[in-house]
Design an enzyme around this catalytic site. Structure first.
Site, PDB file in Angstrom:
ATOM      1  N   THR A   1       0.832  -1.203   0.000  1.00  0.00           N
ATOM      2  CA  THR A   1       0.000   0.000   0.000  1.00  0.00           C
ATOM      3  C   THR A   1       0.867   1.254   0.000  1.00  0.00           C
ATOM      4  O   THR A   1       0.619   2.215  -0.735  1.00  0.00           O
ATOM      5  CB  THR A   1      -0.910   0.010   1.237  1.00  0.00           C
TER       6      THR A   1
ATOM      7  N   GLY B   1      -7.078   0.008   7.741  1.00  0.00           N
ATOM      8  CA  GLY B   1      -6.171  -1.130   7.684  1.00  0.00           C
ATOM      9  C   GLY B   1      -4.991  -0.823   6.799  1.00  0.00           C
ATOM     10  O   GLY B   1      -4.630   0.335   6.618  1.00  0.00           O
ATOM     11  N   CYS B   2      -4.398  -1.872   6.243  1.00  0.00           N
ATOM     12  CA  CYS B   2      -3.202  -1.677   5.427  1.00  0.00           C
ATOM     13  C   CYS B   2      -3.627  -1.465   3.988  1.00  0.00           C
ATOM     14  O   CYS B   2      -3.213  -2.201   3.095  1.00  0.00           O
ATOM     15  CB  CYS B   2      -2.284  -2.870   5.568  1.00  0.00           C
ATOM     16  N   VAL B   3      -4.499  -0.498   3.778  1.00  0.00           N
ATOM     17  CA  VAL B   3      -5.031  -0.285   2.428  1.00  0.00           C
ATOM     18  C   VAL B   3      -4.893   1.174   2.002  1.00  0.00           C
ATOM     19  O   VAL B   3      -4.687   2.037   2.833  1.00  0.00           O
ATOM     20  CB  VAL B   3      -6.520  -0.678   2.350  1.00  0.00           C
TER      21      VAL B   3
END
Lengths: 512, 243, 110
Positions: free
Chosen positions: A469, C108-110
């Site tokens: 990400t 989150g990890c987004v």
């Protein structure tokens, strides 16, 4: 948003050394601080909603308690000789020049309080050893600079005593949480895992729909009905993967890769909707209670589903928490099949299959990619894969070389144990810290620019949801495209030839 | 009077040094290490950990990876300090052990190396902005103290010679509780006073890095979390409560 | 922290996501988009409406891949990719489009 001075080098221009030491720029990152957690987020995970009245006293008490209960923290606070070995090792220092981002200076923010209240010299001669009272200024400084540490442990490699700033950061964050000043990003997420089972807040219905959608996609692409089972009791393998793998790009392509590997060898596996998160953000805030809570979900899911093995997907800090902490926090795992590592990493699993010749690849399907590999910090310096030390470096590379013809490593002092953090680890992958993230990515991005220049490298593979990400976000700042970051198992997915797969070269090249 | 003062000083200093270090080691060893946190790649066996630790103690391996200048000055200083300390054993043994006789002349050169190494470290502390930034007054004073000990020692060897036979008699006397007079040479008195000061501040200062290293979990833990369940005392009670 | 829309104040969090999902309206979407420096076109609305429909059914925003597939269906193959979505929503389709659509921010990890 703050204007950044960073830009990609134009072609032919010399790329600065990734490890080049900047001039000291005191206070240049003093403005950077993440949003504070709301009372609702704080209370949901066992912390006071807002800064408590007697916070000074409680912070000092908490520090004393932590020091009593952690040999590492106590030894690290006592033994530093200020030799300076770590001062040029942190990517946030290299990217910003702020001296408080030198690991020792960051530690000192906490150490000065420890000295003041818990050491002879600090109690009686504070000016001599730089000891300071716990004040509002100190608390604010903590909040700013302990949220500029990604707990990547690079400093601990170089410290002659192994002092690990990650441990100091975790302690500081735990103290701040315990007096009511938590970070929104981490604490909201931990609350979501406790409520829904994952960082995203993905619930079972949506989870199932997403997986079914992926099954359709894979079948459309390959003509093979590859399954992504959810909550299937009696499966052999429980796959625990970061929930970003169900949501984001390029993560989801990695998930497809895992599914294809499982399918190809006829493995019986399942994902759990209850333990649908590999990451353990409890670690980021140093909260063992929360870490245990999250680890127990995985244990409970494994027991409920009756699996024999647990395999973790591509997730860096998750792998640390799983590899090193899960056995302690939620073990013993005596109900699992002891012939397999508990837990196992998906890369170990795929690598074993490659060794046995059980997988079929057409490497040329990745010929449009010239690849390098980013060692994720917590995999590199806080865990292992395989039987031998350093397997965490060799196994992912062996997989990539098996599925890709063009692989080039970045400079030696930027990979393996010396790897630079992506700039978004340790609970910093939040939009309110974007400036820090972009600057912190600089050393890694320069190393990538070097191999791009020297070997025409186009893509970088990673095995961590945060890294993926983060790079998708910051690569454009350094002259790359957002999709130049790929999952390791995405590369596997591109090259694997399943039994009965329709081969369509053009499709192969068009994969996102 | 002087003899009594120094005798008392050295008894006190030795007590503080030994007691202080023993206390610290007790404190470190009884503080639980709740989780496995070796910096990897790490050895997977205890034997491997001993080798890793030996490389750290003898060669300063991590420091070598970090910074060649700090490593060079730091290693020279510590190696020289070891030789100098061994050389000084002759003041505490009678008859002097054979190998202590052998280190007498290297020990003298080591005295210069000791001062040179420290001077190099101090120069970096003053000249390199990053290290200057992280230095507290105590960091400078510590260097000053040890350099002063080294210089006063060398001064006695080359400039203001003292009656070393009497000095030896004094220390043997301390050890066997049969006090002998200490020569009243100013340089000797300075040298000894500084050494006593160093002994006294050792357990409450950053000199704790010496015993501390052995207790550092990132270095002294084996990388075997999957093979062996690591359980520290407080977690054991937590685990029981859960069941 | 509020958006001012036709005389009413609509609360949002530090990052501009509205806290009461029911307070969303198309006018509000237009206002948030303006603050994000986005001119809402038919394509933008297509994304926003799909997000809202999906959220209504699943209580979460769709995976980026699912969104892309939808765009491919409705706008054609050449627009069905992540890059096109970024041209619509430079700060990322998941986060920026969710904000305009009045949905919570994906975490989150987004």
């Amino acid at each position: 948003m703050v204007e950044l001075k960073i830009r990609a080098p134009v072609s032919g221009e010399d790329i600065p050394d990734p490890s080049a030491i900047p001039a000291l720029a005191p206070g240049v990152m003093a403005h950077s601080k993440p949003y504070v957690a709301s009372p609702e987020h704080q209370e949901a995970i066992g912390f006071p909603g807002e800064l408590v009245d007697d916070w000074e006293e409680r912070a000092v008490d908490k520090l004393g308690e932590l020091v009593k209960n952690s040999r590492g923290l106590r030894v690290y606070l006592d033994t530093c000789v200020k030799c300076g070995a770590c001062t040029d090792k942190c990517h946030y220092f290299l990217g910003t020049g702020d001296p408080n981002n030198m690991p020792v200076a960051r530690q000192d923010l906490l150490r000065k309080v420890y000295r003041r209240y818990f050491t002879f010299a600090g109690k009686y001669f504070p000016w001599l050893v730089g000891a300071e009272d716990m004040t509002k200024e100190v608390l604010d400084e903590w909040y700013t600079y302990f949220h500029q540490c990604s707990q990547c442990r690079r400093c601990s490699v170089y410290c002659p005593y192994g002092i690990d700033t990650a441990e100091v950061s975790m302690a500081a964050r735990e103290i701040m949480d315990s007096v009511g000043k938590g970070q929104k990003y981490c604490n909201e997420i931990i609350g979501k895992v406790r409520k829904y089972g994952n960082n995203l807040g993905l619930q079972e219905k949506a989870h199932r729909a997403t997986l079914e959608d992926l099954e359709e996609d894979i079948e459309d692409e390959t003509g093979v009905a590859v399954r992504l089972p959810l909550d299937e009791k009696g499966a052999d393998i429980l796959l625990v993967t970061p929930s970003a793998d169900f949501f984001a790009e390029p993560h989801i392509d990695g998930l497809i890769g895992y599914a294809k590997v499982f399918h190809h060898v006829g493995a019986s596996w399942t994902i759990s909707s209850y333990a649908s998160e590999a990451a353990n953000f409890g670690m980021f805030i140093g909260s063992q209670d929360n870490m245990r809570e999250l680890a127990m979900r995985i244990r409970n899911a494994a027991e409920d589903l009756g699996v024999k093995r647990i395999i973790f997907g591509e997730c860096g800090h998750a792998w640390r928490a799983a590899y090193n902490f899960m056995n302690t926090l939620a073990g013993p795992f005596d109900f699992l099949d002891q012939r397999y590592p508990i837990p196992q990493h998906i890369c170990e699993y795929t690598y074993d299959l490659i060794q046995k010749g059980a997988l079929n690849f057409d490497k040329s399907l990745n010929d449009d990619i010239r690849l390098t590999f980013h060692d994720s910090c917590n995999v590199s310096r806080a865990s292992r894969m395989g039987d031998k030390p350093g397997g965490q470096y060799e196994i992912p590379r062996a997989i990539l070389r098996e599925v890709c013809n063009h692989f080039y490593d970045m400079a030696d002092d930027t990979i393996r144990e010396a790897t630079f953090c992506c700039g978004g680890g340790g609970g910093l992958l939040t939009d309110d810290l974007l400036e820090l993230r972009i600057k912190g990515a600089q050393p890694r991005m320069r190393a990538m620019q070097q191999v791009a220049q020297d070997h025409g490298v186009t893509h970088m593979a990673a095995i961590c949801a945060i890294c993926k990400t983060q790079f998708a976000k910051v690569m454009p700042e350094y002259g790359f495209e957002m999709d130049n970051i790929v999952s390791v198992h995405q590369m596997v997915s591109n090259a694997i030839i399943l039994d009965g797969q329709k081969i369509d070269r053009e499709e192969g090249e068009e994969q996102e | 009077m002087l003899t009594i003062a120094y005798a008392v000083l050295f008894y006190g200093a030795a007590l503080v040094l030994a007691g202080g270090i023993a206390y610290r080691m007790w404190e470190y060893s009884t503080t639980p290490a709740p989780l496995k946190i070796p910096t990897t790649p790490a050895p997977v066996t205890r034997g491997g950990v001993i080798v890793r630790m030996a490389r750290e103690v003898v060669l300063f391996e991590s420091l070598f990876k970090a910074n060649k200048w700090i490593w060079l000055f730091g290693w020279i200083f510590h190696a020289a300090l070891l030789l100098v300390l061994l050389r000084h054993l002759r003041y505490f043994t009678q008859p002097v052990w054979g190998w202590v006789v052998l280190v007498q002349s290297p020990g003298i050169y080591a005295g210069f190396a000791l001062v040179a190494g420290l001077a190099g470290l101090w120069a970096r502390r003053v000249l390199v902005p990053r290290i200057r930034y992280i230095s507290a007054p105590s960091d400078h004073l510590m260097l000053a103290l040890i350099i002063a000990i080294g210089v006063s020692g060398l001064a006695m060897r080359y400039v203001f010679r003292t009656d070393i036979v009497a000095v030896k008699a004094f220390f043997l006397g301390l050890m066997y509780f049969d006090w002998q007079p200490l020569p009243a040479d100013p340089v000797l008195l300075i040298h000894l006073a500084l050494v006593a000061a160093l002994m006294i501040i050792f357990p409450v200062s950053k000199l704790l890095h010496a015993p501390g290293l052995f207790f550092s979990p990132s270095r002294n833990q084996a990388d075997d979390a999957r093979e062996r369940r690591h359980v520290a005392p407080p977690l054991r009670t937590a685990a029981r409560a859960r069941q | 922290m509020t958006y001012q829309l036709n005389g009413t104040a609509i609360e949002h969090d530090e990052e501009g996501y509205i806290t009461e999902l029911a307070s969303w309206s198309e006018d509000l979407a237009g206002l948030i988009a303006k603050e994000e420096k986005i001119d809402m076109t038919v394509e933008h609305w297509e994304v926003v409406n799909f997000l809202r429909d999906y959220y209504e059914e699943y209580q979460i925003a769709p995976a980026v891949r699912v969104l892309i597939k939808q765009i491919k269906k409705s706008m054609g193959k050449e627009k069905g990719n992540n890059k096109y979505l970024y041209t619509l929503f430079p700060y990322g389709p998941a986060k920026q489009a969710c904000k305009i659509a009045g949905l919570p921010k994906p975490t989150g990890c987004v």
